[in-house]
Motif scaffolding. Structure first.
Motif: not given
Length: 140
Positions: A65-66, A69-71
């Motif tokens: 999930k975290e 966010k960095t893609s």
């Protein structure tokens, strides 16, 4: 009934449920011998190993999930998830291969059931991100 007997019964029920839902499908995809070896490995899990397997699955989803966010599926965080995923597989896979790991990752985007498993808790695109991270991790 002793706790150990309850746990053994629980594992048998898990295997029976999996067989009812996916038995024919997974045997067609992987062969009866491979599925039997995986089932045997699952049957031989101790309660601690089973708990560790579940905790690892939860950690994958939480970290995914975290990381999404960095893609960046090549990031250190994403590669740690792929490594954790390999560890998670070790609970039920009798042998590891990079090709099989990549093949499983392909199913995460090819089969909506898997996509949903990862995307619902970790966010849209999580299955694709995990697939990409695994492909980098398990490159030839």
């Amino acid at each position: 009934m002793a706790d150990e007997q309850k746990f053994e019964g629980f594992k048998q029920q898990q295997l029976a449920d999996n067989e009812a839902k996916y038995g024919k499908e997974i045997r067609n995809a992987y062969g009866a011998e491979t599925i039997q070896k995986a089932n045997n490995q699952f049957e031989n899990l101790t309660e601690k190993q089973y708990t560790d397997m579940q905790a690892t699955a939860d950690m994958i989803l939480t970290n995914l999930k975290e990381a999404v966010k960095t893609s960046n599926p090549a990031s250190e965080a994403a590669q740690e998830i792929a490594k954790l995923h390999k560890y998670w597989l070790s609970f039920t896979w009798p042998a590891y291969s990079k090709a099989a790991h990549r093949g499983l990752a392909e199913m995460y985007i090819a089969d909506q059931r898997f996509t949903k498993y990862y995307d619902e808790p970790a966010g849209e695109g999580a299955a694709q991100f995990l697939r990409d991270a695994i492909h980098i991790f398990a490159a030839e």
